[in-house]
Design a protein around this motif. Structure first.
Motif, PDB file in Angstrom:
ATOM      1  N   ARG A  33      26.598 -32.937  53.319  1.00 53.65           N
ATOM      2  CA  ARG A  33      27.606 -33.367  53.081  1.00 53.65           C
ATOM      3  C   ARG A  33      28.169 -34.667  52.333  1.00 53.65           C
ATOM      4  NH1 ARG A  33      27.372 -33.885  60.167  1.00 53.65           N
ATOM      5  NH2 ARG A  33      25.291 -34.517  59.026  1.00 53.65           N
ATOM      6  N   THR A  34      27.450 -35.004  51.899  1.00 54.88           N
ATOM      7  CA  THR A  34      27.800 -36.557  51.176  1.00 54.88           C
ATOM      8  C   THR A  34      28.566 -35.912  49.725  1.00 54.88           C
ATOM      9  OG1 THR A  34      25.496 -36.804  50.230  1.00 54.88           O
ATOM     10  CG2 THR A  34      26.377 -38.031  52.474  1.00 54.88           C
TER      11      THR A  34
ATOM     12  N   ASP B   6      25.933 -25.799  52.256  1.00 53.05           N
ATOM     13  CA  ASP B   6      25.262 -25.430  52.798  1.00 53.05           C
ATOM     14  C   ASP B   6      25.204 -26.434  54.351  1.00 53.05           C
ATOM     15  OD1 ASP B   6      23.348 -23.731  52.321  1.00 53.05           O
ATOM     16  OD2 ASP B   6      22.059 -25.449  50.168  1.00 53.05           O
ATOM     17  N   PRO B   7      24.790 -25.962  55.598  1.00 48.78           N
ATOM     18  CA  PRO B   7      25.254 -26.868  56.888  1.00 48.78           C
ATOM     19  C   PRO B   7      24.213 -27.400  57.067  1.00 48.78           C
ATOM     20  CG  PRO B   7      24.581 -24.335  56.906  1.00 48.78           C
ATOM     21  CD  PRO B   7      24.593 -24.554  55.296  1.00 48.78           C
ATOM     22  N   PRO B   8      24.149 -28.943  57.885  1.00 49.76           N
ATOM     23  CA  PRO B   8      23.102 -29.406  57.957  1.00 49.76           C
ATOM     24  C   PRO B   8      22.247 -28.969  58.907  1.00 49.76           C
ATOM     25  CG  PRO B   8      25.549 -30.214  58.942  1.00 49.76           C
ATOM     26  CD  PRO B   8      25.428 -29.641  58.131  1.00 49.76           C
ATOM     27  N   LEU B   9      20.964 -29.516  59.203  1.00 47.33           N
ATOM     28  CA  LEU B   9      19.576 -29.055  59.643  1.00 47.33           C
ATOM     29  C   LEU B   9      18.666 -30.074  59.575  1.00 47.33           C
ATOM     30  CD1 LEU B   9      16.859 -28.187  58.646  1.00 47.33           C
ATOM     31  CD2 LEU B   9      18.428 -25.781  57.983  1.00 47.33           C
TER      32      LEU B   9
ATOM     33  N   ILE C  47      31.463 -44.077  46.544  1.00 55.14           N
ATOM     34  CA  ILE C  47      31.630 -42.642  46.093  1.00 55.14           C
ATOM     35  C   ILE C  47      31.194 -41.484  46.796  1.00 55.14           C
ATOM     36  CG2 ILE C  47      31.293 -43.533  43.388  1.00 55.14           C
ATOM     37  CD1 ILE C  47      28.265 -42.714  43.118  1.00 55.14           C
ATOM     38  N   ARG C  48      30.500 -42.494  47.937  1.00 54.05           N
ATOM     39  CA  ARG C  48      30.603 -41.350  48.837  1.00 54.05           C
ATOM     40  C   ARG C  48      31.487 -40.556  49.568  1.00 54.05           C
ATOM     41  NH1 ARG C  48      28.447 -44.853  51.944  1.00 54.05           N
ATOM     42  NH2 ARG C  48      26.098 -44.672  51.145  1.00 54.05           N
ATOM     43  N   GLY C  49      30.822 -38.659  49.866  1.00 50.23           N
ATOM     44  CA  GLY C  49      32.127 -38.324  49.856  1.00 50.23           C
ATOM     45  C   GLY C  49      32.293 -36.996  49.035  1.00 50.23           C
ATOM     46  N   ARG C  50      32.259 -38.170  47.903  1.00 47.71           N
ATOM     47  CA  ARG C  50      32.870 -37.051  46.626  1.00 47.71           C
ATOM     48  C   ARG C  50      31.967 -36.066  45.886  1.00 47.71           C
ATOM     49  NH1 ARG C  50      35.207 -41.963  41.961  1.00 47.71           N
ATOM     50  NH2 ARG C  50      35.696 -43.461  43.368  1.00 47.71           N
TER      51      ARG C  50
ATOM     52  N   ALA D  55      35.176 -27.652  52.308  1.00 45.35           N
ATOM     53  CA  ALA D  55      35.514 -29.028  51.862  1.00 45.35           C
ATOM     54  C   ALA D  55      34.841 -28.576  50.296  1.00 45.35           C
ATOM     55  CB  ALA D  55      34.485 -29.876  51.923  1.00 45.35           C
ATOM     56  N   ALA D  56      34.033 -27.553  49.966  1.00 42.15           N
ATOM     57  CA  ALA D  56      33.885 -27.267  48.854  1.00 42.15           C
ATOM     58  C   ALA D  56      34.641 -26.440  48.325  1.00 42.15           C
ATOM     59  CB  ALA D  56      32.014 -26.600  48.675  1.00 42.15           C
TER      60      ALA D  56
END
Length: 508
Positions: free
Chosen positions: A253-254, A259-262, A348-351, A507-508
């Motif tokens: 996500r960052t 791909d979904p988190p797990l 830059i986290r999230g970019r 978001a991608a």
């Protein structure tokens, strides 16, 4: 000889300081959030007590005609309560609707306020009735609907109750004996052994989902990996042995990954190379890890994991200088230089991965180059064997792994995603002290995988487990379970997967 003795004395003094700080002081450069919350909680309790006493004084003042102080809102963060909660109106009418002039009062408006109420957990009995039917005109036999399948065939618990026990034990860290005591207060006598049987059957039903999650994790382009100790009762000895709970985290996500988190937990008896190999198999991709030697086998050109790129954790690098103490000027200088690199990462986290890589090449690369040159120049001037010297050597020996994040915008600067996933294990470890046997630790890992993945996806673990236990029990071993994975689970209220609802995919 004198210099050697002084060096040894300094080394011993540092070790004593480190032991004292580790035992009696804070472990990291920040106060842990949960510990800080405890302090703030006590402050708010004190303020609430003061407000309560002042309210009583104000009531007395009003009774005697004095003007009370101006009251502030009782809840500083009071907002509207969630819309899905049921509303029950309580109408408070005046004692009389007759006016003093002899007329009748009529309603011209109202004041409304909302308060949050609670009904303590209520247990109920589900009575399943399956009528039997027969024909009066023939003797073809009796017709009756088949009995539905349950996790505990013919047993007391519904799937919702089993889910509640699982969440209590593995999410809220309530051992079964405490849950048994809670039930006893409501007059329900369920032994801990009986509840343990429910937990085991629930885990057996959920294992196909865990297996599918493991396959998804090992097919990921990047993984965070970490491990921590757990105590397990050694069979027949009455003593405990030390095992390890490993965690694999996928969280893109960052950088806007699709791909979904797990979070996937695995209990293994050790943390050496053979166990790391057993955990990751023939994985090919990016590994974000600490520099533990068990990972050295990954990324070698002649190995089965030749396609692995290892990226080492700057939080571990930084920790070495923190351990050197505040009275080590060189260590403090190093921490300031590392902090400047972290400040850019925060920006830059999230970019997107492309944007992150561009910023790192422009702003971070010069700082990292200067830090490396400073390490090289400073290392010969530091007393050998000191904590600062060890920290610098640790960085220089593994420098290519520490700078891997400068070549790929998907890579994080540290392994904190895995370290965060380890924290619930430590909480469970404090409450349960040890697992009863190796299978118990493996079961712990299985349910922790589902619970923590749900938490990463903002899913209510109880709602998820209740629904999935009801559905998975009716499937054969060969049936697909993809729709039951936490990140594919359909929220029946919204008609969307939780992963879609969070907006991560778009978001991608």
């Amino acid at each position: 000889m004198l210099l050697a003795e002084r060096a040894r004395a300094a080394r011993l003094e540092h070790i004593l300081k480190l032991i004292n700080r580790t035992t009696f002081g804070k472990r990291s450069e920040k106060i842990p959030a949960d510990q800080l919350a405890l302090a703030l909680e006590d402050q708010h309790v004190a303020l609430g007590e003061a407000d309560g006493l002042q309210d009583k004084a104000d009531e007395e003042a009003e009774r005697y005609g004095r003007k009370p102080r101006r009251r502030r809102a009782p809840d500083a963060e009071r907002g509207s309560l969630p819309g899905h909660l049921p509303r029950f109106e309580v109408v408070i009418e005046p004692g009389s609707l007759a006016c003093g002039c002899g007329g009748a009062l009529h309603r011209i408006g109202e004041d409304r306020s909302e308060r949050l109420d609670i009904i303590p957990a209520q247990h109920r009995v589900i009575v399943t009735v399956r009528p039997r039917y027969a024909c009066r005109c023939c003797t073809d036999g009796v017709q009756q609907a088949p009995a539905p399948k349950h996790v505990v065939p013919g047993g007391l618990p519904t799937e919702a109750l089993i889910a509640n026990v699982l969440v209590g034990k593995y999410c809220d860290h309530l051992p079964l004996y405490r849950q048994s005591q809670i039930l006893a207060r409501q007059g329900i006598t369920i032994s801990r052994a009986t509840m343990a049987g429910w937990v085991g059957r629930g885990i057996a039903a959920l294992l196909p989902i865990i297996t599918r999650m493991r396959a998804d994790a090992l097919a990921s382009a990047r993984l965070f990996v970490d491990e921590t100790t757990v105590k397990v009762l050694a069979p027949g000895t009455g003593k405990t042995m030390t095992g390890y709970m490993w965690v694999i985290v996928r969280d893109d996500r960052t950088h806007g990954g699709t791909d979904p988190p797990l979070a996937l937990y695995t209990y293994l008896p050790g943390r050496g190379k053979m166990w790391a190999k057993q955990l990751l198999g023939s994985y090919q991709g990016i590994l974000q890890v600490d520099a533990w030697q068990a990972y050295d086998q990954f990324g070698k050109e002649d190995g089965a994991n030749a396609g692995v790129e290892k990226s080492y954790c700057w939080a571990h690098l930084r920790r070495g200088f923190i351990d050197a103490g505040s009275d080590a000027p060189v260590a403090q200088d190093a921490l300031q230089r590392i902090a400047a690199i972290y400040a850019i990462e925060k920006d830059i986290r999230g970019r997107s991965a492309e944007d992150r890589l561009a910023v790192r090449r422009e702003r971070t690369q010069p700082l990292v180059n200067k830090l490396h040159a400073w390490f090289v120049a400073t290392a010969p001037r530091i007393m050998a064997g000191s904590a600062t010297s060890d920290a610098i050597k640790y960085a220089l020996k593994r420098w290519s792994g520490f700078t891997r994040f400068l070549d790929d915008g998907r890579i994080e600067i540290d392994n904190n995603a895995a370290e965060r996933a380890i924290r619930p294990v430590t909480l469970q470890r404090k409450n349960a002290l040890f697992a009863g046997h190796q299978l118990g630790a493996e079961n712990w890992a299985a349910i922790a995988s589902l619970v923590e993945t749900c938490k990463m996806l903002d899913i209510n673990p109880y709602a998820y487990l209740t629904d999935v236990l009801t559905r998975v029990i009716s499937r054969a071993d060969t049936d697909q379970v993809d729709d039951l994975l936490p990140y594919n689970w359909v929220n029946t209220n919204a008609g969307q997967t939780v992963f879609e609802m969070t907006g991560i995919a778009s978001a991608a």
